[in-house]
Design an enzyme around this catalytic site. Structure first.
Site, PDB file in Angstrom:
ATOM      1  CG  ASP A   1       1.339   0.098   5.308  1.00  0.00           C
ATOM      2  OD1 ASP A   1       0.448   0.419   4.515  1.00  0.00           O
ATOM      3  OD2 ASP A   1       2.425  -0.388   4.953  1.00  0.00           O
TER       4      ASP A   1
ATOM      5  CG  HIS B   1      -7.204   5.381   1.387  1.00  0.00           C
ATOM      6  ND1 HIS B   1      -6.373   6.315   0.832  1.00  0.00           N
ATOM      7  CD2 HIS B   1      -8.364   5.481   0.734  1.00  0.00           C
ATOM      8  CE1 HIS B   1      -7.003   6.934  -0.141  1.00  0.00           C
ATOM      9  NE2 HIS B   1      -8.207   6.457  -0.212  1.00  0.00           N
TER      10      HIS B   1
HETATM   11  P1  IMP Z   1       7.149   2.140  -4.855  1.00  0.00           P
HETATM   12  O1  IMP Z   1       6.582   3.352  -4.222  1.00  0.00           O
HETATM   13  O2  IMP Z   1       6.105   1.236  -5.426  1.00  0.00           O
HETATM   14  O3  IMP Z   1       8.238   2.453  -5.841  1.00  0.00           O
HETATM   15  O4  IMP Z   1       7.870   1.258  -3.699  1.00  0.00           O
HETATM   16  C1  IMP Z   1       9.041   1.730  -3.028  1.00  0.00           C
HETATM   17  C2  IMP Z   1       9.046   1.281  -1.573  1.00  0.00           C
HETATM   18  O5  IMP Z   1       8.021   1.953  -0.865  1.00  0.00           O
HETATM   19  C3  IMP Z   1       8.773  -0.205  -1.370  1.00  0.00           C
HETATM   20  O6  IMP Z   1       9.528  -0.659  -0.274  1.00  0.00           O
HETATM   21  C4  IMP Z   1       7.287  -0.266  -1.045  1.00  0.00           C
HETATM   22  O7  IMP Z   1       6.944  -1.407  -0.301  1.00  0.00           O
HETATM   23  C5  IMP Z   1       7.151   1.012  -0.241  1.00  0.00           C
HETATM   24  N1  IMP Z   1       5.793   1.564  -0.288  1.00  0.00           N
HETATM   25  C6  IMP Z   1       5.225   2.244  -1.295  1.00  0.00           C
HETATM   26  N2  IMP Z   1       3.979   2.609  -0.974  1.00  0.00           N
HETATM   27  C7  IMP Z   1       3.755   2.182   0.272  1.00  0.00           C
HETATM   28  C8  IMP Z   1       2.646   2.296   1.174  1.00  0.00           C
HETATM   29  O8  IMP Z   1       1.599   2.891   0.879  1.00  0.00           O
HETATM   30  N3  IMP Z   1       2.813   1.711   2.404  1.00  0.00           N
HETATM   31  C9  IMP Z   1       3.966   1.089   2.769  1.00  0.00           C
HETATM   32  N4  IMP Z   1       5.008   0.958   1.968  1.00  0.00           N
HETATM   33  C10 IMP Z   1       4.916   1.506   0.723  1.00  0.00           C
END
Ligand code: IMP
Length: 513
Positions: free
Chosen positions: A29, A58
């Protein structure tokens, strides 16, 4: 005119390079979208997504219209220019989301003949989503804050040699048996979950509103098989050997590798368990595209200008408001809408938590689809040093305009270790030790107390600056300090969301070369 200037500046920066990667050096982000879009539009002929899945998001703007994509590469709207977009093998793909995004393209008159999908990208299966969500809802205070998109279970199946790949969609006669074998493994992990919880997840829109649900066996495998065969028919013309395609184009065409998430969230270099399950750094991005890091000519890393944000749970030493802010942002009770009702405390408010809210509002740090507040903190150089281990020292700084009104800017230079004795390899960490480069272990990070240096703010709108020379001295002093203490090479400074709010900085680079 502005467009020509941007094209010229990008051409200068990319001079002699054929493969450029853009990754985030923080927790995602960081405003990657703006730059991926600029390079996709004005430089690249091939744009590649190669890690993660639809956990990323995005926003693209086309002729004043907003498009939010999660899995499609950022060059997808440049179909008329003949740009090729690739979803490479390092990704995990949930076909439903991919199909939804393709439908958006169709509805808006875009073609997607320019899209190539790796035959060996990993498939997210419906039960990956069920498992991801069920685990999180039962995790209590151990929640990771997963996006609930089945990312980790899909990668776990890949590593566990039990996963399905996109090519499996093309062989319907073998598909059911593969799905059954995979489901058998996942089922074992779901047996002791509460049936109501499972039912509530199974009827969610992301799981086709209950279409796959079976009262007794949870999943009706015939229904899932039929749906995945259907996806195979629809996607067949796009599925191909993208590894060979990219290998053949490297060094010949302008290839843009578009990162997802950020180095600090990487399964390889982040602090588990508060990470995603893909390798988000340059190395993982290159490998996921079917090449290697050495074939990337320029790797641009993105950081936010002097603040940081984080979504979900996990240590964040410089967070404004500390654990109270973490709880606030993750409680699910607060959104952009509710926070906007609080009277604005202003970015110079003396207390951290409210100052964090003020900065969040200035920077619009809320999830694009959920409105969930992102945690906000000061720039943390120990974490930046750790992320720089992965390369990408050529840096894009974003969102600097957010700090225009800040009287004092705090930068974390190092940590003091405040925990009990902790053996970290050959190093025994003791209370009071200084840590210059963050140790990417949750136990250590949770006991890392930040120390700050304070700089005067510039207190004028950066939007009035159109070149590096015109940037305020106060800002340049901070940059020089960061350059000296981390070795980054700033290349681009972003002072607003619009393309023209971009400053390319050859002068700074000359200081370092
Ligand atoms: P997951 O990738 O859905 O398993 O989430 C694992 C961790 O990564 C969590 O804390 C999410 O909030 C974070 N996360 C996953 N994708 C993003 C992203 O695109 N931006 C910011 N945080 C992310």
């Amino acid at each position: 005119m502005i467009k020509d200037l941007i094209i010229a500046a990008i051409a200068l920066l990319a001079n002699g390079y054929k493969t450029i990667a853009i990754t985030c050096k923080q927790w995602g982000d960081t405003g990657k979208g703006k730059f991926v879009d600029l390079f996709a539009q004005y430089w690249a002929t091939i744009i590649v997504r190669a890690t993660g899945g639809n956990n990323a998001g995005h926003t693209l703007w086309h002729k004043g219209k907003k498009f939010v994509f999660h899995i499609l590469p950022s060059g997808i709207l440049y179909d008329k220019e003949g740009k090729i977009n690739v979803i490479a093998h390092g990704t995990v793909i949930y076909p439903k989301i991919l199909m939804d995004e393709l439908k958006i393209l169709e509805k808006n008159g875009f073609s997607y003949d320019n899209l190539k999908i790796a035959l060996n990208a990993k498939l997210i299966l419906p039960w990956h989503i069920l498992l991801d969500r069920a685990k999180e809802s039962r995790a209590g205070k151990d929640k990771v804050g997963s996006t609930g998109n089945g990312i980790t279970p899909a990668y776990v199946d890949h590593i566990g040699r039990n996963g399905l790949i996109v090519n499996d969609l093309l062989n319907p006669s073998l598909l059911k048996a593969k799905l059954e074998r995979n489901w058998k493994q996942t089922y074992k992990m779901l047996v002791d979950y509460d049936q109501d919880l499972i039912r509530n997840i199974m009827v969610m829109e992301i799981l086709e509103n209950g279409l796959f649900y079976d009262d007794e066996s949870i999943f009706n495998i015939d229904a899932v098989t039929a749906m995945y065969i259907h996806y195979g028919i629809l996607l067949k013309s796009l599925i191909c050997d993208t590894d060979t395609f990219i290998k053949e184009k490297v060094g010949k065409e302008n290839i843009l590798l578009e990162g997802a998430q950020g180095d600090l969230l990487s399964i390889e270099s982040g602090a588990a368990p508060h990470v995603t399950s893909s390798p988000c750094e340059l190395n993982g991005l290159a490998t996921g595209a079917g090449i290697h890091q050495g074939q990337v000519d320029l790797s641009l890393g993105i950081i936010k200008g002097f603040i940081m944000t984080r979504v979900g749970k996990g240590p964040f030493p410089t967070e404004y408001g500390g654990s109270y802010s973490e709880e606030w942002c993750n409680s699910g009770e607060h959104t952009k809408k509710t926070e906007l009702k609080i009277s604005d405390p202003g970015v110079n408010y003396p207390e951290g938590f409210l100052k964090g809210i003020a900065l969040r509002r200035r920077a619009d740090e809320y999830g694009a689809t959920t409105g969930r507040p992102r945690r906000v903190g000061r720039l943390d150089l120990p974490l930046l040093r750790a992320a720089l281990r992965n390369g990408s020292r050529d840096i894009i700084l974003t969102k600097l305009d957010v700090l225009d009104e800040m009287k004092e800017i705090e930068i974390c230079t190092h940590y003091i270790y405040t925990g009990s004795n902790y053996q970290y390899g050959e190093r025994l960490l003791q209370n009071g030790d200084t840590i210059q480069e963050a140790i990417m272990h949750t136990t250590v990070l949770e006991n890392s107390e930040p120390e700050y240096v304070y700089f005067p703010g510039w207190l004028r709108p950066l939007k009035d600056c159109s070149s590096y020379e015109e940037l305020p001295k106060e800002l340049k002093d901070i940059l020089e300090f960061i350059i000296t203490s981390t070795g980054i090479r700033p290349k681009i400074i972003s002072i607003g969301p619009k393309p023209e709010e971009t400053i390319f900085c050859p002068e700074i680079n000359r200081l370092r070369l």
